[in-house]
Scaffold this active site. Structure first.
Site, short mmCIF file in Angstrom:
data_model
loop_
_atom_site.label_atom_id
_atom_site.label_comp_id
_atom_site.label_asym_id
_atom_site.label_seq_id
_atom_site.Cartn_x
_atom_site.Cartn_y
_atom_site.Cartn_z
N CYS A 338 2.83 -4.73 1.18
CA CYS A 338 1.54 -5.12 0.62
C CYS A 338 1.58 -5.04 -0.91
O CYS A 338 2.29 -5.82 -1.53
CB CYS A 338 0.42 -4.28 1.22
SG CYS A 338 -1.20 -5.06 1.03
N HIS A 439 1.11 -4.45 7.11
CA HIS A 439 0.97 -3.03 7.38
C HIS A 439 1.39 -2.77 8.83
O HIS A 439 1.20 -3.62 9.70
CB HIS A 439 -0.47 -2.58 7.17
CG HIS A 439 -0.91 -2.63 5.76
ND1 HIS A 439 -0.40 -1.80 4.79
CD2 HIS A 439 -1.82 -3.42 5.13
CE1 HIS A 439 -0.97 -2.06 3.63
NE2 HIS A 439 -1.84 -3.05 3.81
#
Length: 495
Positions: A338, A439
């Site tokens: 991310c 994630h």
């Protein structure tokens, strides 16, 4: 079971008293006993969040509790999520969607807005209550914060509104348990105290029998029975989202393991991405802002951040950025997830000032990407194949980000994953460097095995099933709590 139970709520004398973990234990206990429980926390403040199948965003603690219930997480379980952007403001997520950034003063002083917000959270509770039995509620922080009581939407106001049988959790390991319990109960209004059915002493070290006198004293002082004393444990691993838990995770290099240095960012988000590395016996994961610890590691991971540009400036200032690039050049594996994926690129841009007053920052230059922070937040769950050109596997993850990454002119795409809808995501530079917005990507055995490749000389080099491991931990937690609380008393309070 057909028998309808009242809601049950766990509140605390302080933050990090263990409410989330005890809530998860009861979620699993009710599920084992044939009920259909669901967790609920009206308002959560955390940088660890999750994307539901519907694309809504919620706190990770209620995701863990939903897993313990054996059900799919939904934003009704956490209708308000506050994600700090810096020291004085937070992004407000309502029913899974961002509604803007607010300072603490704006959020807590807006009386009309708070009433509307309370209406939203009670509506979310009612939707859950119509589908599940019982609802297992969690409070936030301490229930005796007098300056916030009249604006409370999470603690005793919610207990009263839902008719929940409420249990106060006290952390004896901190010391001062008599004062914290007595003071908390003494500061409650009569209608609030009437909802508290019992006290649970948490994190007790040693022989519980020696606390028999203390147990009686607490009941005499408060008029409320101590219905359980939970031993302090280290052998049960339950994901914790509180930043206090992160402070306890920092450790260091260990011989005989694949050592993973996770760069400690000031505004780190979703550090739960790396819990699997603490349980897979092949790895030793540690959080650090020490360049020497990065140099010793086999693998370096740049995690997500709620303020990526500011955190990137921070690791340039403390020397970590240079150490990460050097690690890759020296043959270490360097992974970005991310915000960390964005940092590995050539440049980050924030033309609208969504993260702050920094318009652009150079990246670490390892991946041929430019990232722009945009208004629309992407929140989605994904099913994908990892390294699709070389291996068959079925993986899961989720995305939560406001950045869009694109290749620089002339660069060739080398996707890390292919999603089931045909889209490609991430960038695979080589076996030693890749990045992704996903994630939870490390929770997949195929990804963990790839991470471990090249370290065959290390011990315990076998695949690890993280889902099965977590399920075992919920069962172990439920067993521990059953043995140490008066379950007959608790069930009677719910009838």
């Amino acid at each position: 079971m057909d028998q309808r139970l009242k809601p049950i709520m766990f509140v605390g004398t302080c933050s990090d008293a263990g409410k989330s973990v005890i809530n998860a234990a009861f979620c699993r206990i009710f599920q084992q006993d044939g009920y259909w429980p669901a967790p609920f926390k009206a308002q959560n403040m955390s940088l660890n969040s999750y994307s539901t199948p519907e694309g809504g965003e919620m706190g990770r603690a209620q995701v863990v509790q939903a897993e313990a219930c054996g059900i799919t997480p939904h934003t009704d379980m956490n209708p308000v999520l506050l994600k700090p952007t810096h020291d004085k403001s937070s992004q407000v997520i309502l029913n899974g969607r961002p509604i803007g950034n607010m300072s603490a003063q704006e959020y807590f002083r807006d009386e009309i807005g708070k009433e509307e917000l309370f209406g939203e959270v009670t509506a979310a509770f009612q939707r859950l209550d119509a589908r599940f039995n019982p609802i297992v509620l969690e409070g936030a922080g301490s229930i005796s914060e007098l300056n916030l009581r009249d604006r409370d939407i999470t603690n005793m106001r919610m207990a009263i509104a839902t008719g929940a049988s409420t249990y106060l959790i006290a952390d004896i390991d901190r010391g001062g348990v008599f004062g914290s319990v007595y003071g908390t109960i003494a500061l409650l209004r009569p209608e609030e105290k009437a909802r508290v059915k019992g006290i649970i002493i948490n994190k007790f070290r040693g022989d519980i029998a020696i606390f028999a006198e203390g147990r009686a004293m607490i009941q005499e002082l408060t008029g409320i029975p101590v219905v359980g004393i939970i031993p302090y444990f280290r052998d049960i691993k339950i994901e914790e989202e509180d930043s206090v838990a992160l402070e306890m995770k920092t450790n260091t290099y260990k011989e005989g393991k694949i050592n993973v240095a996770i760069v400690l960012l000031k505004r780190m988000s979703n550090f739960t991405d790396f819990d699997v590395l603490e349980t897979d016996p092949r790895f030793n994961a540690y959080y650090t802002h020490d360049t020497d610890e990065v140099e010793k590691a086999d693998i370096v991971i740049l995690p997500g951040s709620k303020n990526t540009l500011a955190d990137l400036q921070g690791i340039r200032a403390n020397g970590m950025a240079e150490a990460i690039v050097k690690a890759y050049k020296n043959g270490k594996k360097v992974i970005g997830i991310c915000g960390g994926y964005q940092m590995l690129g050539m440049r980050l841009e924030d033309p609208l000032g969504l993260e702050g007053n920094i318009p652009a920052v150079p990246g670490l230059g390892l991946l041929p990407l430019i990232t722009t922070i945009e208004n629309e937040k992407i929140t989605t769950q994904s099913h994908f194949t990892f390294l699709p050109s070389t291996r068959e596997n079925h993986c899961e993850g989720y995305e939560i980000h406001m950045g869009r990454s694109r290749l620089i002119d002339g660069a060739t795409a080398h996707p890390l994953v292919r999603l089931t809808d045909g889209r490609e995501e991430g960038f695979y530079l080589d076996a030693h460097c890749w990045g992704s917005y996903m994630h939870g990507i490390l929770d997949n055995p195929a990804v963990l095995d790839h991470l471990a490749e090249g370290f065959e000389q290390k011990e315990n080099n076998t695949s690890f099933d993280y889902k099965a491991f977590k399920n075992e931990q919920y069962d172990k937690l439920a067993t521990l709590v059953r043995r140490n609380v008066d379950m007959d008393y608790i069930y009677n309070s719910l009838l």
